[in-house]
Design an enzyme around this catalytic site. Structure first.
Site, PDB file in Angstrom:
ATOM      1  N   GLN A 121       0.831  -1.205   0.000  1.00  0.00           N
ATOM      2  CA  GLN A 121       0.000   0.000   0.000  1.00  0.00           C
ATOM      3  C   GLN A 121       0.864   1.253   0.000  1.00  0.00           C
ATOM      4  O   GLN A 121       0.338   2.359  -0.086  1.00  0.00           O
ATOM      5  CB  GLN A 121      -0.901   0.011   1.244  1.00  0.00           C
ATOM      6  CG  GLN A 121      -1.969  -1.062   1.229  1.00  0.00           C
ATOM      7  CD  GLN A 121      -2.858  -1.036   2.457  1.00  0.00           C
ATOM      8  OE1 GLN A 121      -3.006  -2.046   3.131  1.00  0.00           O
ATOM      9  NE2 GLN A 121      -3.476   0.106   2.764  1.00  0.00           N
TER      10      GLN A 121
ATOM     11  N   ARG B 119      -8.952  -0.261   7.482  1.00  0.00           N
ATOM     12  CA  ARG B 119      -9.899   0.689   6.893  1.00  0.00           C
ATOM     13  C   ARG B 119     -10.273   1.763   7.910  1.00  0.00           C
ATOM     14  O   ARG B 119     -11.441   2.000   8.202  1.00  0.00           O
ATOM     15  CB  ARG B 119     -11.141  -0.045   6.386  1.00  0.00           C
ATOM     16  CG  ARG B 119     -11.826   0.739   5.286  1.00  0.00           C
ATOM     17  CD  ARG B 119     -12.830  -0.069   4.530  1.00  0.00           C
ATOM     18  NE  ARG B 119     -13.360   0.746   3.452  1.00  0.00           N
ATOM     19  CZ  ARG B 119     -14.113   0.294   2.467  1.00  0.00           C
ATOM     20  NH1 ARG B 119     -14.410  -0.962   2.408  1.00  0.00           N
ATOM     21  NH2 ARG B 119     -14.565   1.096   1.533  1.00  0.00           N
ATOM     22  N   CYS B 120      -9.245   2.408   8.431  1.00  0.00           N
ATOM     23  CA  CYS B 120      -9.469   3.411   9.489  1.00  0.00           C
ATOM     24  C   CYS B 120      -8.214   4.237   9.639  1.00  0.00           C
ATOM     25  O   CYS B 120      -7.145   3.820   9.238  1.00  0.00           O
ATOM     26  CB  CYS B 120      -9.826   2.686  10.777  1.00  0.00           C
ATOM     27  SG  CYS B 120      -8.674   2.797  12.136  1.00  0.00           S
TER      28      CYS B 120
ATOM     29  N   GLU C  21     -12.977   5.086   4.559  1.00  0.00           N
ATOM     30  CA  GLU C  21     -13.095   4.325   5.801  1.00  0.00           C
ATOM     31  C   GLU C  21     -14.327   4.696   6.621  1.00  0.00           C
ATOM     32  O   GLU C  21     -14.649   3.993   7.591  1.00  0.00           O
ATOM     33  CB  GLU C  21     -11.845   4.546   6.639  1.00  0.00           C
ATOM     34  CG  GLU C  21     -11.739   5.966   7.161  1.00  0.00           C
ATOM     35  CD  GLU C  21     -10.379   6.287   7.732  1.00  0.00           C
ATOM     36  OE1 GLU C  21      -9.389   5.912   7.092  1.00  0.00           O
ATOM     37  OE2 GLU C  21     -10.305   6.891   8.798  1.00  0.00           O
TER      38      GLU C  21
END
Ligand code: CDP
Length: 795
Positions: free
Chosen positions: A228, A375-376, A749
């Site tokens: 990522q 996802r945060c 997110e």
């Protein structure tokens, strides 16, 4: 010079700019099976790597016998820590500056830890070889659970750290302890609740993998990897290996979901690269599913206590929290270096609260390392869960409607920019507007009546209505306060407009399915008056793309999206000079018209020229005052983060006989400022809500007392499928970020962060008349049934 598009006024002007539902450019290759993932990469002479993992959670390695494995036909090499030590590669730094074994040198610290690597001519032979590596273990008592880890007589896991005599990892605090304690002493009402945000795994569909490819001819190491954040990974590879950074190329091809799981560097990547370097052949390593769940970065595992002090009529005066965090065997959380508890500071949420205080203690345990931002934005999820759950606890204590308690305490639109009690600067918000919209969409009053009716009629199925009015903080940097391994968290975009009028845009972030190839093109199309089809977006190759810190924590739009807008505006400035030359006017007399996308002479809209004609001019007739060409680059260091928000309302039916929960209604109203692509946003919301449902209802990485991972495969780690996902009703409001060049905030997110408390609040709400104040996640039917039984509501 131009404040960017205005909320809801931008319409893309038919060219696929801001606000248009442009179909995803990347889907052509994905849906026709032409994606190119790490496991698709094939190189001549490529070898395959299989990792031998420890069956024990805590054990000293007494001996490793490679001989039988080396006899397997096709096995080329067996690597252990001893071999890596020769190249100074036996350990690697984590993103939090801890030291993690690449292959275990002395002591295994979690089940499935990497012990040896077998390199062979194909994957199956490598696996056969791995089964023949004989490791003698001296099994030690495992330490499972952060509370147990901190007991006085707990075995010490990290005896590799000099002088370490316990399993304490770190402490952290924020806010004003004294003022908060005083507020609690003087308050009319106080409430307190314990809640576990259980250990989750991001579980991307594509597991992690790498192809190390050292080219002795060029003395260059190329690593194709599921990353990522390719640029920072290149820097870390250079630091660990000693290979100069310009001799390393990281390529992150198509990535099949990341969700934070592909931010850390894992031993497998290092082994594949090191084996390729030593053997001078390409080496591929790709995890299996259970390896991914059992050994790569987990998320959450925060055991939290929340407290609220309030007046009798529901005005919140103070919030206090205490967290016990399980960090696993190494401190390998993936978040900006200076934030040991991530952005957990945001636990005062959307509310105007005078004082707050938070503490956290983290412990080492014999479990896989992690604490990644699934996802945060770095523990925002935990913070939002805490405050949104606590507001419901308070509402029940006061017998008030939870929507009303929220309304009473919201930070008001005119209070922005707003500094929270823990010192965080919110950019903009209109929380009541989003809540009102959600209440209306959900037909809230009707469901409240229906809920009451069912209670009165002693119905078999209870109704619960859950609300969550979350605020988030996304878009790290600024570089001054946010860095990864010392590198400031800016991001970048480079635009090259070619002579025939189309453009290549390269960005420092890395999509994993979010649709960047479309949305970044839309930003540039909007800002340059180009057609979105004339723009190609590239990313994920450190040899060609500008340096950036990667995609996680919904930072792409707030940071690289801003860079794309600023770089476009730089191109536009130069385009004006070229337009002036072509139109035979003075540069200061050239205006750009957003609607038509044309450059024209002030007051003479007919004397105009398009970006395509300007591109030709830049290469074929450039003004002598300018360099030829039409390119720009921007490295954007955001002045602040952005604060997207939303209100979610969930209506559930709870079966009193079975404890089963069914979704009756699921409304999500989001506000991510100005919207680039509403269709992509909706897709992001749907996906994130599904993950929120998984979190609330199904998912948990569990361990037994011996440290065996009992939730380490998809038979036991339950992901939601289409069967568990209801219809979602999405809505939006638009409150632009005042400091972002196009007024956008992140969104990816929000649904994962905002939905779990709404779901839990709904289930609790169905039972709160029976005195239930909390149900732990995952809310499986048996967990729910026990609560029903405790409340005297079971059948
Ligand atoms: O960093 P990441 O891409 O995961 O998250 P994001 O910045 O929230 O963006 C997710 C997707 O939604 C991207 O394709 C964005 O361009 C898109 N988006 C949008 O269309 N409008 C916004 N205001 C925010 C994001």
């Amino acid at each position: 010079e131009d404040g960017g598009p205005q909320p809801e006024k931008h319409c893309g002007h038919g060219r696929g700019g801001m606000g248009e539902e442009v179909k995803r450019k990347e889907d052509q290759r994905f849906i026709t099976g032409r994606g190119n993932y790490v496991d698709d990469i094939k190189k001549p002479g490529m070898l395959h790597c299989e990792i031998v993992r420890s069956p024990h959670a805590h054990a000293r390695i007494e001996n490793i016998d490679k001989s039988r494995a080396l006899k397997v036909d096709g096995v080329v090499a067996v690597l252990t820590a001893e071999d890596l030590l020769e190249h100074d590669l036996a350990t690697m730094p984590t993103l939090m500056d801890d030291t993690q074994d690449v292959l275990v040198n002395d002591k295994v610290k979690f089940q499935s830890q990497e012990v040896a690597a077998v390199i062979a001519t194909d994957r199956y032979t490598a696996k056969d070889g791995a089964q023949k590596v004989v490791v003698d273990y001296d099994v030690l008592d495992p330490v499972i659970g952060a509370d147990k880890a901190l007991e006085d007589d707990a075995p010490v896991i990290r005896d590799d750290i000099e002088g370490k005599e316990d399993n304490h990892c770190l402490d952290w605090e924020t806010g004003d302890e004294e003022a908060t304690a005083k507020a609690f002493e003087e308050a009319d009402v106080t409430v307190k609740e314990d809640m576990l945000y259980q250990r989750l795994h991001p579980a991307p569909i594509e597991t992690c993998g790498a192809v190390g490819d050292y080219d002795p001819g060029k003395d260059k190491l190329t690593v194709h990897m599921t990353s990522q954040a390719p640029h920072i990974h290149r820097t870390l590879f250079a630091q660990v290996s000693g290979i100069p950074e310009h001799k390393i190329r990281i390529v992150s091809p198509d990535v099949g979901g990341g969700f934070g799981n592909k931010v850390p560097i894992y031993p497998g990547y290092v082994v594949a690269a090191a084996a390729s370097y030593v053997l001078e052949e390409p080496v591929k390593w790709v995890e299996e599913r259970s390896e991914n769940i059992q050994s790569t970065g987990f998320a959450r595992d925060y055991d939290m206590t929340g407290e609220i002090a309030a007046t009798e009529d529901g005005e919140i005066q103070a919030v206090r929290t205490d967290v016990l965090a399980d960090h696993g065997a190494f401190n390998a959380v993936a978040q900006p270096s200076k934030f040991p508890a991530g952005f957990f500071n945001i636990f005062t949420g959307s509310y105007d609260i005078d004082t707050a205080y938070g503490t956290l203690t983290a412990a080492y345990t014999n479990t896989a390392p992690g604490g990644v931002a699934y996802r945060c934005s770095f523990r925002v999820t935990e913070a939002v869960y805490l405050i949104e759950r606590m507001v419901k606890v308070l509402a029940d204590e006061l017998d008030m409607d939870p929507a009303e308690v929220r309304r009473k305490n919201f930070i008001q639109p005119e209070q922005f920019p707003y500094e929270s009690a823990t010192g965080w600067n919110y950019d903009s918000g209109d929380y009541e507007k989003a809540l009102d919209k959600a209440l209306e969409m959900a037909d809230y009053d009707h469901y409240r009546e229906e809920q009451q009716r069912r209670i009165e009629e002693d119905a078999d199925k209870l109704l619960g209505i859950g609300v969550s009015s979350f605020t988030e903080v996304v878009g790290a940097g600024p570089g001054q306060s946010c860095d990864i391994a010392g590198v400031e968290m800016f991001d970048s975009a480079e635009i090259r407009v070619h002579p025939t009028g189309n453009a290549t845009v390269r960005v420092g972030v890395q999509t994993q399915g979010q649709g960047h190839e479309t949305t970044f093109a839309q930003i540039v199309a909007e800002e340059l008056g180009m057609d979105v089809d004339d723009i190609t977006v590239e990313h994920g190759d450190t040899d060609t793309d500008p340096y950036g810190l990667g995609t996680y924590g919904s930072r792409s739009t707030p940071v690289a999206g801003a860079a794309a807008a600023v770089a476009s505006r730089k191109v536009r400035e130069k385009a004006k000079a070229i337009a002036a030359n072509e139109l035979e006017a003075a540069e200061e007399d050239i205006d750009w018209d957003r609607e038509s996308g044309q450059f024209h002479v002030t007051g003479a809209p007919d004397r105009s020229i398009s970006i395509t004609e300007i591109a030709a001019g830049a290469y074929m007739n450039h003004p002598k005052s300018e360099e030829p060409g039409l390119e720009a680059i921007n490295y954007y260091d955001p002045p602040e983060m952005t604060y997207p928000f939303g209100s979610y309302i969930v209506v559930v039916e709870v079966d009193r006989e079975t404890g089963e929960v069914e979704f009756e209604k699921f409304v999500a109203v989001d506000d991510c400022g100005n919207r680039i692509n509403p269709m992509i946003i909706e897709g992001q919301i749907h996906g994130g809500l599904a993950q929120g449902i998984g979190t609330a209802m199904l998912e948990h990485v569990t361990f037994d007392d011996n440290g065996n991972v009992t939730g380490g495969d998809f038979m036991n780690y339950l992901l939601p499928t289409s069967m568990e996902i209801p219809e979602f009703e999405t809505g939006h409001t638009v409150t632009p970020s005042p400091h972002h060049p196009i007024g956008a905030k992140g969104v990816g997110e929000s649904p994962t962060v905002g939905s779990p408390p709404a779901i839990v609040n709904a289930v609790v709400d169905a039972m709160s008349h029976g005195g239930i104040s909390h149900v732990e996640m995952p809310m499986t039917p048996d967990t729910v049934w026990e609560k029903l039984d405790e409340a005297g509501l079971s059948m």
